[in-house]
Design an enzyme around this catalytic site. Structure first.
Site, mmCIF file in Angstrom:
data_model
loop_
_atom_site.group_PDB
_atom_site.id
_atom_site.type_symbol
_atom_site.label_atom_id
_atom_site.label_comp_id
_atom_site.label_asym_id
_atom_site.label_seq_id
_atom_site.Cartn_x
_atom_site.Cartn_y
_atom_site.Cartn_z
ATOM 1 N N ASP A 1 10.547 3.337 6.012
ATOM 2 C CA ASP A 1 10.228 2.063 6.652
ATOM 3 C C ASP A 1 11.239 1.826 7.762
ATOM 4 O O ASP A 1 12.137 2.650 7.987
ATOM 5 C CB ASP A 1 10.219 0.920 5.629
ATOM 6 N N SER B 1 -8.003 1.511 7.059
ATOM 7 C CA SER B 1 -9.222 1.131 6.349
ATOM 8 C C SER B 1 -10.388 0.878 7.282
ATOM 9 O O SER B 1 -11.531 0.768 6.838
ATOM 10 C CB SER B 1 -8.965 -0.131 5.514
ATOM 11 N N MET C 1 0.829 -1.209 0.000
ATOM 12 C CA MET C 1 0.000 0.000 0.000
ATOM 13 C C MET C 1 0.861 1.255 0.000
ATOM 14 O O MET C 1 0.662 2.168 -0.803
ATOM 15 C CB MET C 1 -0.935 -0.008 1.214
ATOM 16 N N VAL D 1 0.973 2.018 7.755
ATOM 17 C CA VAL D 1 1.527 0.855 8.453
ATOM 18 C C VAL D 1 0.391 -0.120 8.776
ATOM 19 O O VAL D 1 -0.762 0.107 8.432
ATOM 20 C CB VAL D 1 2.278 1.277 9.735
ATOM 21 N N HIS E 1 -7.912 7.232 2.924
ATOM 22 C CA HIS E 1 -7.984 5.789 2.694
ATOM 23 C C HIS E 1 -7.852 5.502 1.198
ATOM 24 O O HIS E 1 -8.781 5.717 0.420
ATOM 25 C CB HIS E 1 -9.320 5.251 3.239
ATOM 26 N N LYS F 1 0.375 2.518 15.048
ATOM 27 C CA LYS F 1 0.012 3.774 14.404
ATOM 28 C C LYS F 1 0.264 4.957 15.341
ATOM 29 O O LYS F 1 0.725 6.027 14.906
ATOM 30 C CB LYS F 1 -1.461 3.720 13.955
ATOM 31 N N GLU G 1 -2.591 -2.389 10.436
ATOM 32 C CA GLU G 1 -3.806 -1.992 11.144
ATOM 33 C C GLU G 1 -3.710 -2.373 12.622
ATOM 34 O O GLU G 1 -4.449 -3.243 13.108
ATOM 35 C CB GLU G 1 -5.032 -2.656 10.498
#
Length: 719
Positions: free
Chosen positions: A350, A436, A331, A407, A457, A414, A409
């Site tokens: 990252d 999401s 993503m 990152v 999103h 987060k 879910e």
């Protein structure tokens, strides 16, 4: 004359200047057809050397009058047919009056604009990237009704014309020249008119009338007519191939094929009558109205900022020059690619340089394919790659105007990256989460400045999917929303704005689609029936196949996170019949495509197919009606969309429709999830929902909003 000015030069050449006084573009509306009728009457009594059609607008001609087409009713079909025929008679006069007629194409000539150009003997286009040529009517559920289905096969031959007619293919000037659609290119507007005048002068001196190829003695259609053996072989299989692609949901492609084939076997005038009949039938039909309402009026309203609060609707946000993306997985890499390809500098972060470099390599691999296919050159590829800076350091994010977190879910993760990133950002920078499902208000608790925290999103693959769902938390400011909205438009995506909620709109409704398909499998419905019913309804992928792509592991993790969050709030988590099927598949080690297999098997070197073990694990019982299987998928999503609208998660009907199609694959022929309710009829939809509730569960129960519509007889519309 309102829409056409007549000017005659000293060289006795008539210039028909297209200039709609009521709009920024020329359209084939009532004013235009009236003006063309007057032009024909006037020129019939005059002496002239030839005719040049040109535009006073930045585009040549935009196409048909969609306001009029959207309003067309079946009871007006006879009058509508006569109007179509009258317009075609005037276009036919242009190409048969004997004097040379030239189309000087200075901008886009699409739909009716290209049909107008086709009625000219000679077509010259400005060699400019803003010039697009084609017939996109099929994308709105229509067919080219101004002679396009008749002239294109006569110009190119059946096989070469069909991609333009059936697929709405559009080309640039050079491609149009190579294909034989136009005859000349011009490097500037002055040269465009000079070339047009030269053609008229050269051809006006002949004693023979200037005619279209199909009006000349001995004309034969390129490639032969439908009876030609090569064409006959193709056309014998074409209807089946078309149905396989449209699943019978889209009447326009079938009508186009019929008009092209039938029209190629008769004289020109008969062919135009055939075209008009099919055109009127489509224009008065529901599918065209669904598609025009959403893909034209709805989409244009969104692009114009109709989704924004009044305070920021006309805000001129400066283009974003530099962004950060946290997480270089599929993503995050896709978001980086989408932004860099639109000229935005991207810092791709990252936990390690290796992971960040791998994310950049995703863009390189994708661009290499475009390079190999001749769709870009090396310098363009290098420019995009140079805009992506991989890093493992938060300090590299300094100077970013926007950071998008992509990152895993997981709420704690987060929160950690939010705190780490905001420490190096300027005070006016925005922070966005690509979550999401997790509510933005909760995620913003980790932020030092919640008014500048928002949800963006994206959908996978982010570089291809056209939608971005913008989620406003309780403290998100209107200025932040306005800037985020402008950024989404800047990178060529379509934004919809929703209010905060678990799963927001798209994830919440998409989950209904996958869960319903999985639940039916658990009930003993044949898995092939489930997937075929989805295809027949118009979904791009079946619920079992798409669940494999998403991964059952992720679906389970999202459910567990939801349960944990609701426990904190003192609420019981909802259950779904699909849950036990997912759990059982995970126990079997079949988590989806990435894990080597799920509902489908993925043999190396062969096509995927439904896993044969499903028959043993989920024994089939008595099969329900096929219509129930198909409509359960549609109704599950539409009913949940109604709930989202009722709860004010959704702010408008248009956003519900656009979001459901562009984001989660609701069938485009419906015009979107809420338009599906409208076209079904709210009362009829409510009755069917009750029927499905009695058979399959309370999740189909009509929400209060639907019951209100049922009682009032009203439909869902934006005020």
């Amino acid at each position: 004359m309102k829409s056409i000015r007549i000017e005659k030069g000293s060289d006795n050449i008539v210039h028909l200047i297209l200039d709609n006084p009521n709009a920024s573009a020329n359209v084939m509306d009532g004013d235009f057809t009236d003006s063309l009728r007057e032009v024909v009457k006037q020129l019939q009594g005059e002496e002239y050397r030839g005719i040049i059609l040109r535009s006073a607008k930045s585009t040549f001609f935009a196409g048909g009058d969609l306001n009029g087409l959207y309003a067309a009713k079946r009871e007006d079909a006879n009058e509508f047919f006569r109007e179509c025929q009258a317009l075609k008679a005037d276009l036919r006069w242009l190409e048969t009056q004997g004097k040379p007629v030239v189309a000087a194409i200075n901008g886009a000539a699409l739909g009716g604009g290209w049909e107008l150009a086709l009625s000219c003997h000679h077509r010259i286009a400005l060699d400019d990237r803003k010039v697009k040529i084609g017939l996109p009517e099929v994308t709105l559920g229509l067919l080219p009704g101004g002679g396009g289905c008749v002239r294109m096969p006569r110009l190119l031959g059946l096989q070469n014309a069909l991609p333009y007619l059936l697929e709405g293919k559009q080309v640039n000037p050079q491609q149009a020249l190579d294909a034989g659609l136009i005859h000349q290119l011009a490097s500037n507007p002055e040269e465009l008119i000079d070339h047009a005048r030269a053609f008229v002068i050269a051809n006006s001196e002949s004693e023979e009338p200037t005619l279209q190829p199909w009006d000349q003695p001995g004309y034969r259609m390129p490639g032969g007519d439908p009876r030609n053996p090569k064409n006959a072989q193709l056309l014998a299989a074409a209807p089946a191939m078309l149905i396989q692609k449209t699943k019978g949901c889209y009447p326009a492609p079938e009508a186009i094929l019929s008009v092209a084939v039938e029209g190629a076997q008769v004289d020109f005038e008969t062919a135009t009558r055939i075209e008009s009949r099919y055109f009127v039938e489509l224009a008065c039909g529901q599918v065209a109205k669904n598609m025009i309402g959403t893909f034209w009026f709805g989409l244009n309203a969104i692009k114009a900022g109709a989704s924004l609060p009044e305070s920021v609707r006309n805000m001129k946000a400066a283009p974003v020059k530099k962004i950060g993306v946290l997480g270089a997985g599929m993503m995050g890499a896709g978001i980086a690619y989408a932004c860099a390809s639109k000229g935005v500098e991207v810092v791709l972060k990252d936990v390690s340089m290796a992971a960040a470099e791998k994310g950049k390599a995703y863009t390189q691999k994708s661009l290499q394919k475009r390079l190999d296919r001749g769709r870009m050159d090396q310098s363009q590829m290098d420019a995009v790659l140079d805009r992506i800076q991989p890093t493992d350091s938060a300090a590299a994010l300094e100077g970013c105007e926007l950071v998008i977190e992509a990152v895993f879910e997981e709420r704690k993760l987060k929160a950690r990256v939010t705190e780490e990133t905001e420490a190096v950002l300027a005070d006016d920078a925005l922070f966005a989460s690509n979550t999401s499902t997790l509510p933005i208000t909760g995620l913003a608790e980790a932020s030092r400045r919640p008014p500048q925290f928002i949800g963006l999103h994206f959908f996978s693959p982010a570089e291809k999917m056209p939608l971005v769902e913008i989620i406003c938390g309780e403290q998100t400011s209107e200025e932040t929303l306005g800037r985020a909205y402008a950024f989404v438009l800047q990178i060529g995506k379509t934004p919809i704005v929703v209010n905060d909620s678990r799963g927001f709109f798209t994830s919440r409704v998409f989950g209904c689609f996958t869960n319903e398909g999985i639940a039916m499998l658990g009930e003993g419905v044949n898995p092939a029936t489930i997937e075929n019913a989805a295809a027949q309804a118009g979904f791009p992928v079946g619920p079992l196949a798409v669940s494999d792509e998403v991964s059952l592991t992720l679906m389970s993790k999202i459910r567990q996170q939801t349960i944990a969050d609701l426990e904190v709030e003192g609420k019981a988590a909802p259950s779904h019949p699909a849950d036990k099927v997912i759990d059982h598949m995970l126990e079997l080690g079949r988590a989806g495509k990435a894990a080597g297999g799920g509902f489908y098997s993925y043999p190396e070197g062969g096509p995927k197919h439904l896993w044969q073990g499903l028959a043993k694990e989920f024994p089939q019982g008595e099969q329900p009606p096929f219509d129930d299987v198909r409509e359960r998928l549609l109704f599950a999503m539409a009913v949940e969309t109604l709930r989202c609208y009722e709860e004010q998660v959704l702010r408008s009907v248009r956003e519900a429709n656009i979001g459901s199609i562009f984001g989660i694959g609701f069938p485009p022929w419906t015009g979107g999830a809420l338009q599906y309710v409208n076209q079904y009829g709210p009362a009829e939809f409510a009755a069917r929902a009750r029927e499905l509730t009695s058979r399959y569960g309370e999740r189909f129960h009509p929400p209060a909003l639907l019951r209100q519509l049922e009682e009032s007889g009203q439909q869902l519309t934006d005020k």
